[in-house]
Write a protein that holds these residues in place. Sequence first.
Motif, PDB file in Angstrom:
ATOM      1  N   ILE A  17     -52.022 -25.763  57.903  1.00  0.00           N
ATOM      2  CA  ILE A  17     -52.237 -24.910  59.061  1.00  0.00           C
ATOM      3  C   ILE A  17     -51.599 -23.547  58.858  1.00  0.00           C
ATOM      4  O   ILE A  17     -50.531 -23.431  58.254  1.00  0.00           O
ATOM      5  N   VAL A  18     -52.282 -22.524  59.337  1.00  0.00           N
ATOM      6  CA  VAL A  18     -51.736 -21.168  59.345  1.00  0.00           C
ATOM      7  C   VAL A  18     -51.553 -20.772  60.809  1.00  0.00           C
ATOM      8  O   VAL A  18     -52.501 -20.800  61.593  1.00  0.00           O
ATOM      9  N   VAL A  19     -50.328 -20.422  61.165  1.00  0.00           N
ATOM     10  CA  VAL A  19     -49.982 -20.039  62.532  1.00  0.00           C
ATOM     11  C   VAL A  19     -49.801 -18.525  62.584  1.00  0.00           C
ATOM     12  O   VAL A  19     -49.028 -17.965  61.802  1.00  0.00           O
ATOM     13  N   PHE A  20     -50.505 -17.879  63.500  1.00  0.00           N
ATOM     14  CA  PHE A  20     -50.484 -16.427  63.603  1.00  0.00           C
ATOM     15  C   PHE A  20     -49.783 -15.957  64.869  1.00  0.00           C
ATOM     16  O   PHE A  20     -50.006 -16.505  65.958  1.00  0.00           O
ATOM     17  N   ASP A  21     -48.994 -14.916  64.725  1.00  0.00           N
ATOM     18  CA  ASP A  21     -48.617 -14.094  65.865  1.00  0.00           C
ATOM     19  C   ASP A  21     -49.873 -13.308  66.261  1.00  0.00           C
ATOM     20  O   ASP A  21     -50.866 -13.291  65.521  1.00  0.00           O
ATOM     21  N   LEU A  22     -49.841 -12.635  67.414  1.00  0.00           N
ATOM     22  CA  LEU A  22     -51.025 -11.918  67.875  1.00  0.00           C
ATOM     23  C   LEU A  22     -50.834 -10.405  67.868  1.00  0.00           C
ATOM     24  O   LEU A  22     -51.417  -9.695  67.042  1.00  0.00           O
ATOM     25  N   ASP A  23     -50.008  -9.889  68.771  1.00  0.00           N
ATOM     26  CA  ASP A  23     -49.828  -8.435  68.868  1.00  0.00           C
ATOM     27  C   ASP A  23     -49.167  -7.888  67.608  1.00  0.00           C
ATOM     28  O   ASP A  23     -48.100  -8.352  67.204  1.00  0.00           O
ATOM     29  N   GLY A  24     -49.802  -6.920  66.979  1.00  0.00           N
ATOM     30  CA  GLY A  24     -49.241  -6.325  65.778  1.00  0.00           C
ATOM     31  C   GLY A  24     -49.491  -7.122  64.521  1.00  0.00           C
ATOM     32  O   GLY A  24     -49.143  -6.670  63.427  1.00  0.00           O
ATOM     33  N   THR A  25     -50.089  -8.301  64.666  1.00  0.00           N
ATOM     34  CA  THR A  25     -50.404  -9.146  63.509  1.00  0.00           C
ATOM     35  C   THR A  25     -51.914  -9.270  63.345  1.00  0.00           C
ATOM     36  O   THR A  25     -52.481  -8.782  62.375  1.00  0.00           O
ATOM     37  N   GLY A 118     -60.232 -25.092  54.338  1.00  0.00           N
ATOM     38  CA  GLY A 118     -59.737 -26.283  55.004  1.00  0.00           C
ATOM     39  C   GLY A 118     -58.515 -26.119  55.873  1.00  0.00           C
ATOM     40  O   GLY A 118     -57.946 -27.108  56.331  1.00  0.00           O
ATOM     41  N   PHE A 119     -58.081 -24.896  56.124  1.00  0.00           N
ATOM     42  CA  PHE A 119     -56.909 -24.679  56.953  1.00  0.00           C
ATOM     43  C   PHE A 119     -57.245 -24.716  58.439  1.00  0.00           C
ATOM     44  O   PHE A 119     -58.256 -24.172  58.875  1.00  0.00           O
ATOM     45  N   ARG A 120     -56.383 -25.354  59.212  1.00  0.00           N
ATOM     46  CA  ARG A 120     -56.413 -25.190  60.651  1.00  0.00           C
ATOM     47  C   ARG A 120     -55.793 -23.837  60.974  1.00  0.00           C
ATOM     48  O   ARG A 120     -54.951 -23.331  60.219  1.00  0.00           O
ATOM     49  N   LEU A 121     -56.158 -23.269  62.115  1.00  0.00           N
ATOM     50  CA  LEU A 121     -55.624 -21.981  62.549  1.00  0.00           C
ATOM     51  C   LEU A 121     -55.047 -22.141  63.943  1.00  0.00           C
ATOM     52  O   LEU A 121     -55.599 -22.861  64.784  1.00  0.00           O
ATOM     53  N   ALA A 122     -53.939 -21.465  64.212  1.00  0.00           N
ATOM     54  CA  ALA A 122     -53.306 -21.531  65.526  1.00  0.00           C
ATOM     55  C   ALA A 122     -52.634 -20.203  65.841  1.00  0.00           C
ATOM     56  O   ALA A 122     -52.355 -19.391  64.945  1.00  0.00           O
ATOM     57  N   ILE A 123     -52.374 -19.998  67.121  1.00  0.00           N
ATOM     58  CA  ILE A 123     -51.693 -18.792  67.603  1.00  0.00           C
ATOM     59  C   ILE A 123     -50.365 -19.177  68.228  1.00  0.00           C
ATOM     60  O   ILE A 123     -50.288 -20.102  69.043  1.00  0.00           O
ATOM     61  N   GLU A 169     -47.517 -28.819  66.052  1.00  0.00           N
ATOM     62  CA  GLU A 169     -47.764 -30.165  66.572  1.00  0.00           C
ATOM     63  C   GLU A 169     -48.956 -30.167  67.523  1.00  0.00           C
ATOM     64  O   GLU A 169     -49.821 -31.053  67.450  1.00  0.00           O
ATOM     65  N   ARG A 170     -49.018 -29.176  68.409  1.00  0.00           N
ATOM     66  CA  ARG A 170     -50.100 -29.114  69.392  1.00  0.00           C
ATOM     67  C   ARG A 170     -51.457 -28.939  68.713  1.00  0.00           C
ATOM     68  O   ARG A 170     -52.493 -29.390  69.220  1.00  0.00           O
ATOM     69  N   ALA A 171     -51.454 -28.275  67.569  1.00  0.00           N
ATOM     70  CA  ALA A 171     -52.699 -28.051  66.831  1.00  0.00           C
ATOM     71  C   ALA A 171     -53.055 -29.204  65.902  1.00  0.00           C
ATOM     72  O   ALA A 171     -54.085 -29.159  65.225  1.00  0.00           O
ATOM     73  N   GLY A 172     -52.207 -30.220  65.854  1.00  0.00           N
ATOM     74  CA  GLY A 172     -52.468 -31.345  64.967  1.00  0.00           C
ATOM     75  C   GLY A 172     -52.173 -31.050  63.518  1.00  0.00           C
ATOM     76  O   GLY A 172     -52.700 -31.727  62.625  1.00  0.00           O
TER      77      GLY A 172
END
Length: 242
Positions: A17-25, A118-123, A169-172
């Motif tokens: 999984i790749v977790v992203f910040d939002l503002d400025g990212t 194959g990566f999951r993505l999350a914020i 965890e929330r993104a599985g």
Amino acid sequence: MNAHSPLPPGAPSSGSIVVFDLDGTLAETAGDLIGTLNVILAREGHAALPLEQARDLLGAGARALIQRGFAVAGASLTPERLETLFQDFLAYYGDHLTDNSTLFPGVVEALDRLESEGFRLAICTNKMESHAVALLDALGIGHRFRTIVGKDTFAFSKPDPRHITATVERAGGDPTQAVMVGDSKADVAAAQAAGIPVVGVTFGYTPVPMRDLAPDWVIEHFDELPGAVAALVPLAAVKPAA
């Protein structure tokens, strides 16, 4: 959220999984955030702050932005007044999320590449969750993320490492196959404390140069992100939490 596509041969594990910040990212949102701050400042009799001067005030959420903005204006706020202005900020900003906000170059292509591998993505953002969802949907990419976690989703937020680990965890996702992508000290500190490798972008909102924050990898354009993630995922499995 979008259904996860089958893994191609040789792809990372299904929990990667790749977790992203939002503002400025992912998005250049300074114009609308600082524009809203300036509306609040004007209502209180203070001069507007130039965008370039105020960009570095971003990164820790709306309450912190208001506090920092008023400090620059030479004004202090009681907790009660801050809460009132915070609610005013949320109301105005909610109506002006995308007046001037756009995705950074290469974001869509990088998300395409990561998903195809194959990566999951999350914020995981210090923006209010409802605003994050609305902004990402307006920018056309909200459906790409398994979960969108904001400052108010849990009882903690960045730089608390639980903000990132709870997002995974929330993104599985699997925390031993996770990478964080962000633009600020809060992003880097939270990821490091969680033992999750972090990619820092150089084009976001931080008063300290990204390289000085010592992330695991630094990118100057989203074209570089898939390669950075590929290099860091193996590190995630062996990197201990701080």
